[in-house]
Design an enzyme around this catalytic site. Structure first.
Site, PDB file in Angstrom:
ATOM      1  N   HIS A 155      51.370 -42.067  15.243  1.00  0.00           N
ATOM      2  CA  HIS A 155      51.858 -40.596  14.677  1.00  0.00           C
ATOM      3  C   HIS A 155      52.089 -40.715  13.357  1.00  0.00           C
ATOM      4  O   HIS A 155      52.950 -39.644  12.772  1.00  0.00           O
ATOM      5  CB  HIS A 155      53.064 -39.980  15.538  1.00  0.00           C
ATOM      6  CG  HIS A 155      52.674 -39.546  16.991  1.00  0.00           C
ATOM      7  ND1 HIS A 155      52.095 -40.230  17.963  1.00  0.00           N
ATOM      8  CD2 HIS A 155      52.046 -38.302  17.480  1.00  0.00           C
ATOM      9  CE1 HIS A 155      51.807 -40.065  19.006  1.00  0.00           C
ATOM     10  NE2 HIS A 155      51.726 -38.389  18.704  1.00  0.00           N
ATOM     11  N   GLU A 157      42.294 -30.685  21.292  1.00  0.00           N
ATOM     12  CA  GLU A 157      41.986 -30.637  19.710  1.00  0.00           C
ATOM     13  C   GLU A 157      40.433 -30.577  19.663  1.00  0.00           C
ATOM     14  O   GLU A 157      39.954 -29.880  18.753  1.00  0.00           O
ATOM     15  CB  GLU A 157      41.987 -31.925  19.135  1.00  0.00           C
ATOM     16  CG  GLU A 157      43.719 -31.787  18.844  1.00  0.00           C
ATOM     17  CD  GLU A 157      44.614 -32.494  19.804  1.00  0.00           C
ATOM     18  OE1 GLU A 157      44.051 -32.669  20.767  1.00  0.00           O
ATOM     19  OE2 GLU A 157      45.813 -32.097  19.807  1.00  0.00           O
TER      20      GLU A 157
END
Lengths: 417, 328
Positions: free
Chosen positions: B129, B60
């Site tokens: 998450h 990322e």
């Protein structure tokens, strides 16, 4: 569940109230906030709001009954419900706490409801400026120039809700047109029978109680002085021509407030523990009304200009005459002025108001022959008599106060600065 | 107008902007061949080719870092992070570079970057998450934060974000991808950044929300209407720039406010909005502002417990009733 409606304590001196009339009858549906009865206290007539919703199951006091504060006068609950609340024995009453003098316009105070739905009957009152209210309610009050201390809140701990304020404003704005009954007037009507005692009006009874306790409890003495009011009258005329109307009494209130500032011992209360000096000079003005006497209070005179005093006292006297005076208006005085000048009274002395140190009795301004600079002249003389509490002050204190008062009234421009 | 899903509205925005401006490029994990984990980039590779649509390694920090570099070089990257939870791995690039370069270089460089990232909880994806991290980005000056709640806003805001010369964190809600709504097919349709939307007018209380919580607020308002309670629902659309004027005007009208956000309560979006209300509307408030928010806990996996940790319609209803209670 059933809720008891009790006779609320609507002022610090109220011990009982007259149930003037019921606005709802047994079996009728009532909503929280509905006016269910009219109650007369020792000071004014007030409407009693229901603080519970439901069916008016039972009425325990008839119109005209004199009911002690805290007595259950009605039960509100669900239809068909048997009041679970134990039947109060005849004359039984609840302890009701009222911490400070309560205001409360024509609207009745609505006792706070506790979590279980039962009324505690406790009317919470906050110190000035500390009333519970939302920011919006505070802004509205500020914009309308309303002292929240005069508004009865029905929220938790007496929080002032918007609806309370709105109702207060409505009542206030309507007041001058409508004619709420004059205090003392709506007492249960009785036919006059010579030789038989007539029941006292609430107001008469309250006056009787107060003067008796003052007369018995306070060692009075009186000091009298003459004041030349020529200059004061000239000042009054001058201001009137400039569009500032004020009364001689306003000048006396102002002069008394200034003299009290110099001699604070006369702006004090006696207590067993010692003398209590008052930070504010709240001058009561005795106003004759039908059926008795009211003493509305001009608060914070030490900070008020002559013009402000005149405006406030005019409003107070007007409301007293109309019977729209609030509890707040007639409590908290620290000194009193009683003026019988308009009746041509040459001199008199007055009885000190409970919890005050002195009262000034003001007579008429009369044309009087006096000798000044070895010449006989006509002067506008007024007699003032100070009744004072000898426990707090001696003759010399009263004399000094009166000399100061005389000096101010004879050189009245001092009141303009 | 056409009825379509939030997902398809986003896809439409990407396609329209890529057609409109050849400098718009897309990359991210599985966005090209697989067409995105949530299928938002469906059809992009086929239409625009490998030169403009790229799959990246699982890094990322690289996805955002390369976007920063290529934006400085003249491209307009609209990149995807598979979920906002992974943005935490790119925080250095986001906070230290993307957010700061424009002002550190005195405006000599612009950073027209959009970082798209799905987030939010409610799908039993566990503590790592299921997060709503918008407050992190809102806290940092130099980046815009978009939080669309409807398909139409999703399209309009994404198009504005791509065209804007400021970096934008574009936070999509995973549970909204299948939600449907009318979307203008007009290629010139955009929704400006920094303009809140009064989704529903009312007079008793203002509910301020964003993203999926705005949809929840509408449901609460519908429920409350049955009881005669009239709620105004303000959808913020973007957290930065924040349209303070719109929601404060609404609260000045109603006198009461409930702020609903999915993020954690402490230092959350609701806390910021509430502060602004006290600063701007103090004299208009009839009751303390109520916050409805996610609980301050790592998200539990259990479906039932997860539900307790995310604001539900009944929580908003309860909060509205609280501010309307007889107490104030």
């Amino acid at each position: 569940m059933a809720t008891e409606i009790i006779m609320p304590k609507l002022s610090d001196t109220m011990e009982e109230g007259v149930l003037v009339s019921w606005k709802k009858s047994t079996g009728e549906r009532v909503e929280r906030g509905d006016i269910i009865a009219e109650v007369q206290t020792d000071k004014a007539n007030m409407e009693l709001e229901s603080f519970a919703s439901g069916i008016l199951l039972e009425i325990r006091a008839k119109a005209g009954d004199v009911v002690a504060v805290g007595t259950v006068i009605a039960i509100v609950g669900d239809a068909g419900e048997k009041p679970e609340i134990k039947l109060a024995a005849e004359g039984e009453r609840r302890e009701i706490a009222v911490e400070t003098p309560l205001m409360r316009e024509e609207k009745a105070a609505v006792p706070e409801q506790d979590k279980t739905g039962g009324a505690t009957g406790k009317v919470a009152v906050a110190a000035a400026g500390e009333e519970k209210a939302s920011p919006l309610v505070r802004r509205l009050a500020r914009e309308k120039g309303i002292d929240l201390g005069e508004v009865q809140g029905t929220g938790p701990d007496g929080r002032i809700l918007r609806e309370n304020l709105e109702k207060y404003i409505e009542v206030r704005e309507k007041a001058p047109q409508e004619k709420p009954a004059l205090p003392g007037r709506t007492a249960p009507e009785v036919s006059v029978v010579a030789g038989k005692p007539q029941p006292f009006s609430r107001m008469r009874a309250a006056i009787a109680r107060n003067v008796t306790s003052s007369w018995h409890g306070i060692p009075h003495f009186c000091v009298r002085m003459s004041v030349d009011m020529g200059e004061a009258e000239a000042l009054r005329r001058g201001l009137k021509e400039r569009g500032i109307p004020l009364s001689i009494n306003d000048l006396i209130i102002k002069a008394a407030a200034m003299a009290l500032e110099k001699y604070p011992v006369l702006n004090a209360s006696f207590s067993d523990e010692g003398i209590i000096f008052h930070p504010e000079t709240n001058v009561g003005i005795a106003v004759s009304v039908e059926g008795g006497l009211l003493v509305p209070v001009v608060r914070g005179c030490e900070k008020l200009s002559l013009k402000e005093i005149a405006e406030i006292s005019r409003g107070l006297i007007e409301r007293a005459g109309q019977g729209t005076i609030s509890e707040h208006d007639i409590t908290g005085g620290t000194f009193t002025v009683s003026n019988l000048g308009m009746f041509g009274v040459e001199e008199f002395s007055a009885i000190i108001h409970p919890n005050q140190a002195a009262i000034l009795a003001v007579a008429a301004i009369l044309d009087t022959v006096v000798i000044r600079d070895n010449r006989v002249v006509n002067a506008r003389m007024m007699q003032v008599t100070l009744s004072a509490d000898h426990r707090l002050v001696d003759g010399v204190d009263a004399a000094k106060f009166l000399s100061e008062l005389k000096k101010i009234l004879e050189t009245p421009c001092a009141m303009l600065v | 107008m056409a009825e379509m899903t939030y997902r398809d509205a986003l896809n439409m925005a990407l396609k329209e902007e890529m057609r409109r401006d050849p400098s718009v490029v897309v990359w991210g994990e599985d966005v090209a061949l697989y067409e995105g984990s949530f299928k938002v980039t469906r059809g992009l590779l086929a239409e625009f080719g490998e030169g403009r649509v790229k799959d990246t390694p699982i890094s990322e920090n690289t996805i955002v870092g390369v976007a920063v570099g290529s934006a400085l070089g003249g491209l307009r990257p609209a990149v995807e992070l598979m979920t906002v939870n992974f943005a935490l791995l790119a925080m250095d690039q986001i906070i230290n570079h993307m957010a700061k370069i424009r002002s550190m270089f005195g405006g000599q460089a612009t950073l027209p970057i959009v970082v798209r990232a799905p987030g939010g909880g409610g799908s039993q994806l566990g503590a790592q998450h299921s997060q709503s991290l918008e407050a992190f980005f809102m806290h940092c000056p130099g980046i815009y934060v978009a939080v669309p709640s409807t398909p139409s806003d999703a399209k309009g805001l994404l198009k504005s974000a791509i065209r804007d010369n400021n970096p934008v964190m574009f936070l999509e809600h995973e549970l909204l991808y299948n939600s449907k709504g009318e979307v203008p097919e007009d290629e010139d349709f955009t929704v400006p950044l920094g303009k809140a939307h009064i989704m529903r007018e009312g007079k008793d209380v203002t509910i301020i929300a964003y993203s999926r919580m705005s949809i929840l607020a509408l449901a609460a308002a519908a429920e409350l209407e049955k009881e005669g309670i009239s709620c105004e629902v303000v959808d913020l659309r973007t957290l930065t720039p924040l349209d303070t004027a719109t929601f404060t005007a609404s609260v000045k009208k109603t006198g009461r406010a409930v702020v609903v956000s999915e993020c954690w309560r402490t230092c959350g979006v609701g806390a910021e909005i509430t502060s602004l209300l006290y600063e701007n509307c103090f004299d208009s408030l009839l009751a303390p502002v109520q916050r409805v928010s996610g609980l301050d806990v790592p998200m539990p996996y259990s479906r039932k417990i997860e539900k307790l940790c995310i604001p539900q319609v009944e929580d908003a209803v309860k909060a509205v009733k609280e501010v309307l209670s007889q107490k104030y």
